[in-house]
Design a protein around this motif. Structure first.
Motif, short mmCIF file in Angstrom:
data_model
loop_
_atom_site.label_atom_id
_atom_site.label_comp_id
_atom_site.label_asym_id
_atom_site.label_seq_id
_atom_site.Cartn_x
_atom_site.Cartn_y
_atom_site.Cartn_z
N ASN A 101 -14.98 -16.07 0.08
CA ASN A 101 -15.17 -16.26 -1.36
C ASN A 101 -14.74 -17.66 -1.81
O ASN A 101 -14.36 -17.85 -2.97
CB ASN A 101 -14.38 -15.19 -2.15
CG ASN A 101 -14.82 -13.78 -1.80
OD1 ASN A 101 -16.01 -13.50 -1.70
ND2 ASN A 101 -13.85 -12.90 -1.60
N GLY A 102 -14.80 -18.61 -0.90
CA GLY A 102 -14.50 -19.99 -1.25
C GLY A 102 -13.03 -20.28 -1.46
O GLY A 102 -12.67 -21.38 -1.91
N GLY A 103 -12.17 -19.34 -1.13
CA GLY A 103 -10.74 -19.55 -1.32
C GLY A 103 -10.10 -20.21 -0.12
O GLY A 103 -10.60 -20.15 0.99
N CYS A 104 -8.96 -20.84 -0.35
CA CYS A 104 -8.19 -21.46 0.72
C CYS A 104 -7.09 -20.48 1.13
O CYS A 104 -6.13 -20.29 0.39
CB CYS A 104 -7.59 -22.78 0.28
SG CYS A 104 -8.80 -24.04 -0.12
N TRP A 105 -7.25 -19.88 2.29
CA TRP A 105 -6.35 -18.83 2.76
C TRP A 105 -5.73 -19.23 4.10
O TRP A 105 -6.41 -19.77 4.95
CB TRP A 105 -7.08 -17.51 2.95
CG TRP A 105 -8.03 -17.14 1.85
CD1 TRP A 105 -9.39 -17.19 1.86
CD2 TRP A 105 -7.66 -16.63 0.55
NE1 TRP A 105 -9.89 -16.76 0.66
CE2 TRP A 105 -8.87 -16.41 -0.15
CE3 TRP A 105 -6.45 -16.35 -0.07
CZ2 TRP A 105 -8.88 -15.92 -1.46
CZ3 TRP A 105 -6.47 -15.86 -1.36
CH2 TRP A 105 -7.67 -15.65 -2.04
N THR A 106 -4.47 -18.89 4.27
CA THR A 106 -3.86 -19.04 5.58
C THR A 106 -3.90 -17.71 6.35
O THR A 106 -3.71 -17.68 7.55
CB THR A 106 -2.41 -19.51 5.49
OG1 THR A 106 -1.68 -18.64 4.62
CG2 THR A 106 -2.35 -20.93 4.93
N ASP A 107 -4.16 -16.63 5.64
CA ASP A 107 -4.30 -15.32 6.27
C ASP A 107 -5.55 -15.33 7.14
O ASP A 107 -6.65 -15.49 6.62
CB ASP A 107 -4.40 -14.24 5.20
CG ASP A 107 -4.51 -12.84 5.79
OD1 ASP A 107 -4.42 -11.88 5.02
OD2 ASP A 107 -4.68 -12.72 7.01
N ASP A 112 -13.46 -16.94 8.01
CA ASP A 112 -14.36 -16.88 9.15
C ASP A 112 -13.93 -17.99 10.11
O ASP A 112 -13.57 -19.08 9.67
CB ASP A 112 -15.81 -17.09 8.72
CG ASP A 112 -16.31 -15.94 7.86
OD1 ASP A 112 -17.03 -16.20 6.88
OD2 ASP A 112 -15.98 -14.78 8.17
N TRP A 113 -14.02 -17.71 11.41
CA TRP A 113 -13.50 -18.63 12.41
C TRP A 113 -14.55 -19.03 13.43
O TRP A 113 -15.42 -18.23 13.78
CB TRP A 113 -12.33 -17.99 13.16
CG TRP A 113 -11.17 -17.67 12.29
CD1 TRP A 113 -10.91 -16.50 11.66
CD2 TRP A 113 -10.09 -18.56 11.95
NE1 TRP A 113 -9.75 -16.59 10.94
CE2 TRP A 113 -9.22 -17.84 11.10
CE3 TRP A 113 -9.78 -19.87 12.27
CZ2 TRP A 113 -8.06 -18.40 10.58
CZ3 TRP A 113 -8.62 -20.43 11.75
CH2 TRP A 113 -7.77 -19.70 10.91
N GLY A 114 -14.40 -20.25 13.93
CA GLY A 114 -15.16 -20.63 15.10
C GLY A 114 -14.44 -20.17 16.35
O GLY A 114 -13.37 -19.55 16.29
N GLN A 115 -15.00 -20.51 17.50
CA GLN A 115 -14.43 -20.05 18.77
C GLN A 115 -13.33 -20.97 19.27
O GLN A 115 -12.60 -20.62 20.19
CB GLN A 115 -15.54 -19.94 19.84
CG GLN A 115 -15.92 -21.26 20.53
CD GLN A 115 -16.68 -22.23 19.64
OE1 GLN A 115 -17.07 -21.92 18.52
NE2 GLN A 115 -16.90 -23.43 20.15
N GLY A 116 -13.20 -22.14 18.66
CA GLY A 116 -12.15 -23.07 19.04
C GLY A 116 -12.63 -24.12 20.03
O GLY A 116 -13.59 -23.90 20.78
#
Length: 122
Positions: A101-107, A112-116
């Protein structure tokens, strides 16, 4: 959800430079918060830098301030992290993240994440 694919992994000597890329696809809202995190085995994932819609100035963790530069190419939907003056403490798996939702979260559950992509300074 947004799909993210990082690239740019490498092995560099201390003092060297490296540039990471993260290509985004899928639904991308006009409101966004895109970040780079990093993680060392056995330690928690830590936030590195972010860019957000409506915020002109990128934000950086103090450990990378002045050495790393985050940027976003909206046309190519690509997030970059340019890393200079690398130290052995920068060795980690680097992940890009898109906040829900366009928020800045550390949780982690709210991103959504990439594979690194692995960065090794040695």
């Amino acid at each position: 959800h947004v799909q993210l694919v990082e690239s740019g992994e490498g092995l560099v000597q201390p003092g060297g430079s490296l540039k990471l890329s993260c290509v985004a696809s899928g639904y991308i809202s006009q409101q966004y918060c895109l970040s780079w995190f990093r993680q060392v085995p056995g330690k928690a994932r830590e936030w590195v830098a972010r860019v957000a819609s409506g915020v002109q100035t990128p934000r950086y963790d103090r450990s990378v301030q002045g050495r790393f530069t985050i940027s976003l190419d909206n046309t190519r939907k690509t997030l970059y992290l340019e890393m200079n003056d690398l130290t052995i403490n920068d060795t980690a798996m680097y992940y890009c993240a898109a906040g829900h939702n366009g928020g800045c979260w550390t949780d982690p559950a709210k991103n959504d994440w990439g594979q690194g992509t692995q960065v090794t300074v040695s």
